[in-house]
Design a protein around this motif. Sequence first.
Motif, mmCIF file in Angstrom:
data_model
loop_
_atom_site.group_PDB
_atom_site.id
_atom_site.type_symbol
_atom_site.label_atom_id
_atom_site.label_comp_id
_atom_site.label_asym_id
_atom_site.label_seq_id
_atom_site.Cartn_x
_atom_site.Cartn_y
_atom_site.Cartn_z
ATOM 1 N N THR A 154 69.054 52.221 82.365
ATOM 2 C CA THR A 154 68.480 52.844 83.129
ATOM 3 C C THR A 154 69.027 54.173 83.135
ATOM 4 O O THR A 154 70.102 54.211 82.944
ATOM 5 C CB THR A 154 68.301 52.336 84.763
ATOM 6 O OG1 THR A 154 69.752 52.467 85.093
ATOM 7 C CG2 THR A 154 67.704 51.145 84.811
ATOM 8 N N ALA A 161 65.329 52.973 89.747
ATOM 9 C CA ALA A 161 64.636 52.287 88.800
ATOM 10 C C ALA A 161 63.580 51.375 89.446
ATOM 11 O O ALA A 161 62.373 51.344 89.142
ATOM 12 C CB ALA A 161 65.314 51.563 87.746
ATOM 13 N N SER A 178 63.710 53.176 82.246
ATOM 14 C CA SER A 178 64.489 52.808 81.160
ATOM 15 C C SER A 178 64.929 53.686 80.258
ATOM 16 O O SER A 178 63.987 54.846 79.895
ATOM 17 C CB SER A 178 63.942 51.422 80.518
ATOM 18 O OG SER A 178 62.698 52.118 79.796
#
Length: 185
Positions: A154, A161, A178
Motif C-alpha cells: 500500500t 487503504a 495499492s
Amino acid sequence: MKNIIIMSSSINQNQPEDNYKDLDGTPAVEKIKTLAGKADTCFFCTKITAGESFSTRPMSVQTIDDDGNLWFLSASDSSVNEELSANPSAQLLFQGSSYSDFLNLYGSTTISKDKGIIKELWKPELKTWFTEGEDDPRITVLKFTPQEGYYWDTKHAMPVAFLKRLAGAVVGKTLDDSIEGKITV
C-alpha cells in the motif's frame, strides 16, 4: 447458447491514480527490508525448474543486511541444504498481512559454517532446532542474495487503504491504495 465476453482489463486499468513503480538499488533494498521485516518468515523455495514441482518450507529470516541479502540458519543435514548444494537458486515468498506487504524474491544462496556469523544470528529460541545451542555442529548459514523480485504494497497505512476501498465501493469506482512493481537489486 450465450456469448461469453472475456475482457482482458486489469484492475490497474481502472485506477484513477498511479499504482505501479519499479524499484532498483537503494529503494529496492529498503522495500525488501520493509516487507520481509513485516512478514518475518517466508516460504523458502528450492528445486526451481520450469514445468516441475518445487520444494518449499517456512523459514525465519534472521536478518537483512544493508545490501538486501537475507540471512537464515539451517541444519547441514536438511533437505534445503541438500537441494541448495545441487542448485543454489531459490525463491522467497513473503506475506506480511492479509491485504498488502507481499514480496516475491528470486536469487541465489550460499551455504557456510562461519562461526562468527552464526554467533551474530543466534537467538535462544533456535535451540528448538539446534539442541546443542549455537555450537551445534549441524548449524549452517544460508545467505540469500536477491537478483529480482516483485512486490505488492500500500502507498499509505492500512487504515487509509481500507478507507479508500470502502469509498470506492460506495461510489462505484476503483479507489485502491495499492502499489506494485518489479524489484531489481
